[in-house]
Structures are given as C-alpha cells and as structure tokens.
Design a protein around this motif. Structure first.
Motif, PDB file in Angstrom:
ATOM      1  N   LEU A  37      32.352  22.967  90.787  1.00 20.38           N
ATOM      2  CA  LEU A  37      32.220  22.010  89.691  1.00 20.38           C
ATOM      3  C   LEU A  37      33.280  20.920  89.803  1.00 20.38           C
ATOM      4  CD1 LEU A  37      31.564  24.462  86.726  1.00 20.38           C
ATOM      5  CD2 LEU A  37      29.907  23.289  88.177  1.00 20.38           C
ATOM      6  N   GLN A  38      32.869  19.692  89.513  1.00 23.09           N
ATOM      7  CA  GLN A  38      33.769  18.551  89.591  1.00 23.09           C
ATOM      8  C   GLN A  38      34.314  18.203  88.206  1.00 23.09           C
ATOM      9  OE1 GLN A  38      34.468  17.473  92.680  1.00 23.09           O
ATOM     10  NE2 GLN A  38      32.997  18.991  93.432  1.00 23.09           N
ATOM     11  N   GLN A  39      35.254  17.249  88.193  1.00 27.34           N
ATOM     12  CA  GLN A  39      35.847  16.823  86.920  1.00 27.34           C
ATOM     13  C   GLN A  39      34.785  16.301  85.958  1.00 27.34           C
ATOM     14  OE1 GLN A  39      38.936  17.147  85.805  1.00 27.34           O
ATOM     15  NE2 GLN A  39      39.672  18.083  87.689  1.00 27.34           N
ATOM     16  N   GLN A  40      33.776  15.610  86.491  1.00 27.43           N
ATOM     17  CA  GLN A  40      32.721  15.075  85.637  1.00 27.43           C
ATOM     18  C   GLN A  40      31.931  16.188  84.974  1.00 27.43           C
ATOM     19  OE1 GLN A  40      32.211  12.113  84.581  1.00 27.43           O
ATOM     20  NE2 GLN A  40      30.309  12.578  83.480  1.00 27.43           N
ATOM     21  N   ASP A  41      31.738  17.292  85.670  1.00 24.21           N
ATOM     22  CA  ASP A  41      31.029  18.428  85.076  1.00 24.21           C
ATOM     23  C   ASP A  41      31.799  18.987  83.884  1.00 24.21           C
ATOM     24  OD1 ASP A  41      28.927  18.409  86.992  1.00 24.21           O
ATOM     25  OD2 ASP A  41      30.253  19.368  88.426  1.00 24.21           O
ATOM     26  N   TRP A  42      33.100  19.128  84.044  1.00 26.06           N
ATOM     27  CA  TRP A  42      33.897  19.636  82.938  1.00 26.06           C
ATOM     28  C   TRP A  42      33.925  18.651  81.783  1.00 26.06           C
ATOM     29  CZ3 TRP A  42      34.726  24.523  82.760  1.00 26.06           C
ATOM     30  CH2 TRP A  42      34.871  25.271  83.935  1.00 26.06           C
ATOM     31  N   ALA A  63      17.554  21.599  84.447  1.00 24.30           N
ATOM     32  CA  ALA A  63      16.989  20.986  83.245  1.00 24.30           C
ATOM     33  C   ALA A  63      17.995  21.015  82.095  1.00 24.30           C
ATOM     34  CB  ALA A  63      15.708  21.717  82.850  1.00 24.30           C
ATOM     35  N   GLN A  64      18.673  22.145  81.944  1.00 20.84           N
ATOM     36  CA  GLN A  64      19.645  22.229  80.860  1.00 20.84           C
ATOM     37  C   GLN A  64      20.783  21.236  81.074  1.00 20.84           C
ATOM     38  OE1 GLN A  64      22.310  25.918  79.888  1.00 20.84           O
ATOM     39  NE2 GLN A  64      23.368  24.262  80.913  1.00 20.84           N
ATOM     40  N   TRP A  65      21.261  21.111  82.323  1.00 24.99           N
ATOM     41  CA  TRP A  65      22.386  20.210  82.568  1.00 24.99           C
ATOM     42  C   TRP A  65      21.985  18.757  82.363  1.00 24.99           C
ATOM     43  CZ3 TRP A  65      27.027  21.969  82.507  1.00 24.99           C
ATOM     44  CH2 TRP A  65      28.085  21.131  82.836  1.00 24.99           C
ATOM     45  N   TRP A  66      20.750  18.420  82.720  1.00 29.06           N
ATOM     46  CA  TRP A  66      20.274  17.049  82.461  1.00 29.06           C
ATOM     47  C   TRP A  66      20.325  16.755  80.971  1.00 29.06           C
ATOM     48  CZ3 TRP A  66      16.308  15.192  79.447  1.00 29.06           C
ATOM     49  CH2 TRP A  66      16.012  13.835  79.581  1.00 29.06           C
ATOM     50  N   LEU A  67      19.914  17.706  80.151  1.00 31.19           N
ATOM     51  CA  LEU A  67      19.950  17.519  78.708  1.00 31.19           C
ATOM     52  C   LEU A  67      21.385  17.373  78.208  1.00 31.19           C
ATOM     53  CD1 LEU A  67      18.264  17.415  76.117  1.00 31.19           C
ATOM     54  CD2 LEU A  67      18.473  19.906  75.964  1.00 31.19           C
ATOM     55  N   LEU A  68      22.306  18.174  78.753  1.00 30.51           N
ATOM     56  CA  LEU A  68      23.706  18.081  78.340  1.00 30.51           C
ATOM     57  C   LEU A  68      24.304  16.733  78.724  1.00 30.51           C
ATOM     58  CD1 LEU A  68      25.026  21.646  79.255  1.00 30.51           C
ATOM     59  CD2 LEU A  68      24.506  20.750  76.973  1.00 30.51           C
ATOM     60  N   GLU A  69      23.912  16.210  79.875  1.00 29.18           N
ATOM     61  CA  GLU A  69      24.416  14.893  80.279  1.00 29.18           C
ATOM     62  C   GLU A  69      23.936  13.811  79.323  1.00 29.18           C
ATOM     63  OE1 GLU A  69      24.964  15.171  85.119  1.00 29.18           O
ATOM     64  OE2 GLU A  69      22.968  14.775  84.303  1.00 29.18           O
ATOM     65  N   GLU A  96      43.965  10.372  84.167  1.00 22.91           N
ATOM     66  CA  GLU A  96      43.162  11.264  83.348  1.00 22.91           C
ATOM     67  C   GLU A  96      43.983  12.397  82.757  1.00 22.91           C
ATOM     68  OE1 GLU A  96      38.923  13.597  83.850  1.00 22.91           O
ATOM     69  OE2 GLU A  96      40.306  13.592  85.543  1.00 22.91           O
ATOM     70  N   ALA A  97      44.941  12.923  83.515  1.00 20.77           N
ATOM     71  CA  ALA A  97      45.680  14.106  83.091  1.00 20.77           C
ATOM     72  C   ALA A  97      46.858  13.793  82.184  1.00 20.77           C
ATOM     73  CB  ALA A  97      46.185  14.866  84.321  1.00 20.77           C
TER      74      ALA A  97
END
Length: 763
Positions: A222-227, A444-450, A550-551
C-alpha cells in the motif's frame, strides 16, 4: 472487585506514569509496589488505590527496563558486527529494504558486547532478497531511537518504546555480510508465503496489495495515497485486519464445529457440543490473529473470545463488561506500554461505547441491519475525539463509508480471501478463481472509497486537542447515545465545542510568530502574521517515499490551527529544502510560489529576486538575495528573506555561503539586530566571523539532523557564535523552536518542543 473495575484502576496507574518527564530510581518502584500490595491485601476499602499503585509500579518497572535496553550511548555511530533473526515482514521500496532484526549477539572490534534487542534496520544500494525468520550476520551502524518533534507530528520515540525497538540504523558494506543457513519456520514466514501466493494469482498489483492486507495484515504494497484514502473514509482499521475480522474467523470456527457435530452426532457423547464450539472458535481466532501479526485490536478480540471460551468450558456465565475488563487486565499485565499505542484506546473505547450505547432489538435481518447502522454511528461519533487527539484529523464521511465497507469487507472480501488462502495450501489451482472474486470485490469497494474521499470536507482537521477538551467530548458522545428516557441527550453535542477552540490565536497586527520546524537535516520555517501565512522551505523527500512536507509541515499547520497558506518560498533546489514543496503546494494550490532555483523544482515557481518586497498586517518582507540574473547558482542562489516588525526582525538565510554573506549583511540595513536562522545548517563554508559580527543577532537557530553525517553544525562554526556571544539553539536538540516577535517587547524564543513536552522516553 469486578474485573472491569480492576482493569480501570490498573489502567489509571499505568497511564499516570506515561506523563512523567523521567522515571524515578528503581528502589522507588519496589517501595511503591510493596505499599500497593499491602493496601490491596489488608485494606478492603482502599483496594482500588492499591490496584492503581500496582499499575504505577508495574509501568515504571517496565518503562525503566525498556529504556535500559536501548543501545548504550557509547556505541552510537560505531560499526557493530551483529548476528540476529529477521522478524515481521521486510519491506522493499526502490533501492532499499527496511526490516526489524532481533539481535542475539553483537561484537565491537572482536569483543563481545552484552547487549541484545530488536533493531529497525535499513539496507541501501540494491540489497539481497530478505525473508522473515532468516538469520544474518551483518555490520550495522546504529543509534538510539530519536525522532523529530514538531506540533502535530508523530512521536517516533514513543512508538519505538511501545514496539520494543532499542536502536535504529543501517547496514554497512562489508564482505562478511551473509545469511546464515536457510530461514526457519515461523508465523511471519507463513504470512510472507501467503502474501506471495496472492500476488502471483491476482493480476492487478493494487488489488493484490489490498487482499494481502485483508488476509494476513501485509500492508507493504500500500502506498501513501492508499492510506490517505483510508483515513479520509475512517476505514484504516479494516485494512490491517480489525478485531471484527477476528470475530468473523471465530464464527467460522464455530460453524465448522457445528457442521462436524451435525455430520457426526456421536461426538457429543465424548465432548459436549458447547465446549467444542467455543474451543473451535478460539482456535480459529488464534490462527487468524497469528496471520495478522497479533496486532493490538486482534489481541483484544482474541482475549475476549478466550474469556468467553473459558467461561463456557467451565460452565460459567460471562458478561461483555467482564470479558472486556479481563482482556484489558491481561494486556496491561503482559505489556503496560501498550497504552502508548493509539490502537489500544481506539479498540477498547470503541467496544466500550458499543456495549454502553447499543441496545438489542431482537433477532433477524431487521435487527441486524439496525445494529450495524447504529453501531457505525456510535463508533464514528464516539471515536471522533480520540481520532482528533491521536491523528489531528477525523473523517466526516466515516459513518457512511463504514456502513458499506464493514459488511462488504467482513462478510464477503475477507471470507473469500481466507478461502483462497486456505486453497493455496490444499488445492492451488482452485485458489485463483476465489481470489479473483475477492479482488473484484476489493477493487469495486476501493473505487467507491476513492470517490467519497474526494468529497468536500471528507477529512476534517482541527488544532491540537487539549486533554480537558478530549475528556469533555468523550462524555458528550456517551451522553448523546444514552438510552431513551435520559433527558436532554442532544446537549451532549455541546460538549464537543471545546474541540473547536484553537490551540493558538493569530498574532495581533504588527506582530508575527515563527516556528523553525524540526525536519532533521534540512530546513522548514513556518511564519504567521495576523491574516497571512508563509512557509519558507519544506524539508526533504526521500527515495523511500517519506516526505517531510507531508509528515511535518502540513501536520504542524493543522495542529497550530492554520488553515491557509499565502506564500511558499523555497530557498533553492536542494532536496533537504525543496523535497517536501510539492506536497505543500498540492495542499494549498492557491499559494504564491517563489524559489531561488525554479529550474530545479518539480513544480512551477517564480524566481525570487533581491528588491522584492511586500507588507502583511503591519509586517514588512524584503528579499535580499539573489541579485537579478544570478539565479541557478546552487546554494548562493538561495532566497534570503528579511522579515521586519516594529520591535524585531528575522533573517532567513537559506544555504548561502561566505561568498555572498557580505552583500546580504549590507542589504540588511539599519534597525534592530535580526534573529538569525543559521545559513547552511552551520556548515564550515558559511557563518563567517565577519558575517556574524555584521549581523550580531540576539540569538541564532540552526536546523540540523541529530548525529547527521555532515557534522553540522561544525564545531568551528559553533565556536564562532560563542566567541561573538550569540546564543545558538539547534532543532536537533530542542525540537521545533517557536519564536515570538511582539509589538511591545523585543523578540524572544519560546522553549523547544522537545523541552516543552518532556516524557521519560524522549532522549
């Protein structure tokens, strides 16, 4: 004394220790423990005080043991030959790998050192493939855990203490670095094998990364964008395996036992069905928790299931409060430092809210849907204060996102992922279609979360939450969800209002406030007038993806109640000044941008030129360097900025060298001597004696990394400031350093963040 009361008393004692700036001597711990045992044994009415004191003594002992286990200071920066085993899952990003090594033997110059422990290690320059449970002999250069300390940023020293990390370091090039035999069997090896099996059978790398996280808690893909998407939706707890997933695994084990007894009813003559079902549920939960790496939420759920199993096997009743209290007691007795983790509080407080606020509505689908929707609302509102306390942000769409994500992940994606994982060992060809279904659902779920993460206001930032405001908000959340009949429940919302009170009010007109942030070996300065904000430099961005913009920079702005940025000025193009600029610019696209070397920047920026000036809220700003046509000269092209208030001035000198210091000193002009942010982190090519004499600042601040490889600030530079009787303060020692420029008094320095909020685990 009930288990819940005992757990709360022990928790109060353990928690009190975590506010201490230093730990008392060991004899004080023993004396306190003796007094606590005497009270608990001989004084029934004061037994709760005894349990509190037991918590204090136990936490002091374990905290002292953890601090004593850290790398001795005499070994910092020296090359050690160590032998140890890789634990957890190694992470490879770009040209480097990071992993944790359990050291069981260490030598220095051929001499055995009586030191052991768990160290966090990085291996640069295309390291070999690393596997969990493998043993290695490595040459390491280590230092004690030490992190950056800024408003709103994570406390990595606290995290190191809680996780048992005794040193950080990196692998040195050595011909004797070698793996010792084949990796032995361990749970982390099984997790790694399952993760590789999923990655090999799911085409889309991102879908595979999600399934690996759901199935075995492997978040390496997982990347920073995912988190960021997960935080915006309040579903981070689902990604790395939540306690709810352990409950689903327990139900799966119970179902298998029920099926077995249905097929073989005679088993009931040898082992009663209820005990067998409870044991099967505990076994399934234990296996799944092991695959998850025994994270704190999973351990809490596992312990609660264990309490219910023991009660069922002993034919005793067990309430939810008793199970939760015994789980808390078990965790605190095994590891009192668990209270330093956000997961401890989010886990136990969340379950406690559900127990207190949810009322059973019978059985059936309608009751289930009601409890699911009401539960998500309770969790979202109840954990909002804690989310703001630990992370400085909360999700306003969390209730809606969890309402969809929780059942989809827990009842569809996780079972498919677990089924596919099981088939990997039993029938590998059959695993592919099951994992394909799980991947499609996850996609599909991740697309909705985005989509929901992009909604306006999905992420809500507030200034640093004060302890009293946190307590009032938690009481307010509890009041809001009290049972029907409790009068004026809506007034609980008013107790959330102190969360909105900013940590710092804007400075009055004519004054300005400055924070020289602790960004390690780099520079970032945050400056605020009454209605305007400027960021000068933004720290580094490393190949691993760690971005100080970012941090550190953005969290500091949020924690200080700063929601706007008017200007981003990057002194020059070196990474330690410009690396985080892109992240800051993306967060505030409307900000004006200036740079000393625009051609080296990754984002469009205007050239800063000497003679540029503007006025904000009675405060004057002048650019003193570079001269027109002299940009793109590396360090000497740094934007040098002079900020002038009625009673004080500040000079931000970037990385200029002694070649251009005379021109800068001449351009400062008459007026109060400015406070100085030391040029080039105190390198020997800057801060000449003539420059210091010409400026003669009342104080100087140097931004440098702790034990940095350049040796900044150089001893000869420190000596120059000492000879000129200029007090010199270092962010590596002080943490972020606030500076105040009032209208009716000389400029002054406030205590640094490391000294302002002292804790025993901080160096």
């Amino acid at each position: 004394m009930p288990a819940a009361s005992m757990g709360l008393a022990l928790l109060a004692g353990v928690l009190a220790v975590q506010w201490l700036p230093s730990l008392p001597p060991r004899w004080c711990t023993l004396l306190l423990l003796a007094l606590a045992l005497l009270l608990a044994w001989r004084c029934p009415r004061g037994r709760w005080v005894g349990y509190i004191l037991i918590g204090v003594a136990w936490a002091m002992y374990r905290g002292g043991m953890a601090m004593d286990a850290r790398l001795p200071r005499s070994l910092e920066g020296r090359d050690l030959i160590v032998t140890g085993t890789i634990v957890d899952l190694p992470l490879k990003r770009g040209y480097a790998s990071s992993f944790e090594l359990r050291v069981d033997r260490a030598t220095l110059d051929g001499r055995l050192i009586p030191w052991r422990g768990r160290v966090a290690v990085s291996w640069y320059d295309d390291p070999p493939t690393l596997h969990p449970c493998s043993r290695w002999r490595l040459q390491l250069r280590l230092k004690r855990p030490r992190g950056l300390l800024d408003p709103g940023s994570a406390d990595s020293e606290r995290t190191a203490l809680q996780r048992g990390i005794v040193a950080h370091g990196y692998v040195r090039d050595d011909v004797d670095n070698a793996q010792l035999g084949k990796p032995s069997w361990c749970v982390d090896g099984v997790r790694d094998a399952i993760a590789r099996g999923i990655a090999a059978r799911v085409r889309d790398p991102h879908d595979a990364a999600l399934l690996r996280a759901f199935a075995v808690g492997d978040t390496r893909g997982l990347q920073q964008q995912d988190w960021a998407v997960a935080r915006a939706n309040g579903v981070s707890h689902l990604i790395a395996i939540s306690g709810f997933h352990v409950g689903v695994a327990a139900v799966f084990g119970l179902g298998l036992a029920t099926l077995l007894y249905g097929l073989l009813p005679r088993l009931g003559h040898r082992l009663p069905r209820p005990q067998a079902q409870a044991t099967a549920a505990l076994l399934a939960a234990t296996i799944y928790s092991a695959l998850a790496g025994f994270g704190l939420p999973t351990v809490r759920t596992l312990l609660m299931i264990a309490v219910v199993t023991l009660a069922r096997c002993g034919r005793r009743g067990s309430t939810g409060a008793q199970s939760l209290g015994l789980a808390m007691l078990a965790i605190l007795l095994v590891d009192p430092l668990a209270v330093l983790a956000a997961g401890f509080w989010l886990s136990f407080v969340g379950v406690a809210f559900l127990m207190l606020c949810l009322q059973a509505r019978g059985r059936g689908l309608r009751a289930f849907l009601h409890e699911l929707s009401a539960g998500q609302m309770v969790m979202t509102v109840g954990l909002l204060p804690l989310s703001l306390w630990f992370f400085g942000q909360a999700s306003l769409v969390g209730a809606l996102s969890n309402l969809i994500a929780v059942p989809l992940v827990s009842f569809a994606i996780v079972p498919c992922a677990l089924g596919g994982t099981l088939l990997l060992g039993l029938c590998p060809p059959a695993a592919a279609p099951v994992l394909w279904v799980a991947a499609k659902l996850a996609h599909a779920q991740w697309w909705l979360l985005e989509q929901t993460a992009a909604w306006p206001g999905a992420q809500w930032y507030l200034p640093s939450v004060q302890p009293l405001a946190l307590l009032m908000a938690l009481v307010g959340a509890l009041w809001l969800f009290m049972p029907r009949g409790v009068p004026l429940r809506w007034l609980g919302a008013l107790l959330f209002l102190p969360l909105l009170y900013p940590a710092l009010t804007p400075p009055p007109a004519g004054t300005f406030r400055v924070w020289v942030l602790d960004v390690g070996q780099g520079l970032s300065v945050l400056l605020r007038t009454q209605h305007h904000v400027l960021v000068y430099d933004a720290g580094a961005r490393y190949p691993s993806g760690f971005d100080l913009g970012e941090a550190v920079v953005l969290p500091a702005m949020h924690a200080l109640g700063i929601g706007q940025l008017d200007m981003l000025m990057i002194s020059h193009g070196d990474n330690d000044h410009a690396g985080g600029a892109e992240t800051v610019a993306m967060a505030f696209p409307q900000a004006t941008r200036y740079a000393g070397e625009p051609s080296r920047m990754r984002i469009p920026m205007q050239q800063c030129v000497s003679g540029q000036s503007w006025r904000w809220d009675g405060v004057d700003f002048r650019v003193l360097n570079p001269a027109p046509g002299q940009g793109d000269r590396d360090n000497d092209s740094s934007c040098v900025l002079l900020v002038e208030g009625p009673r004080g001035r500040l000079l931000l000198a970037g990385d200029i060298s002694s070649r251009v210091e005379p021109q800068v000193a001449a351009a400062v002009g008459p007026g109060p001597a400015p406070l100085l942010v030391v040029p080039h982190h105190g390198s020997k090519t800057s801060s000449s004696a003539a420059f210091i004499a010409a400026i003669h600042p009342p104080l100087a601040v140097v931004s440098a990394g702790w034990r940095n490889r350049f040796g900044h600030p150089k001893p000869e530079v420190v000596a120059r400031y000492a000879m000129a009787r200029v007090p010199l303060f270092n962010t590596a020692v002080q943490g972020a350093i606030p500076l105040e420029f009032p209208v009716d008094a000389p400029a002054r320095r406030e205590p640094g963040w490391r000294l302002r909020r002292r804790r025993y685990w901080r160096e």
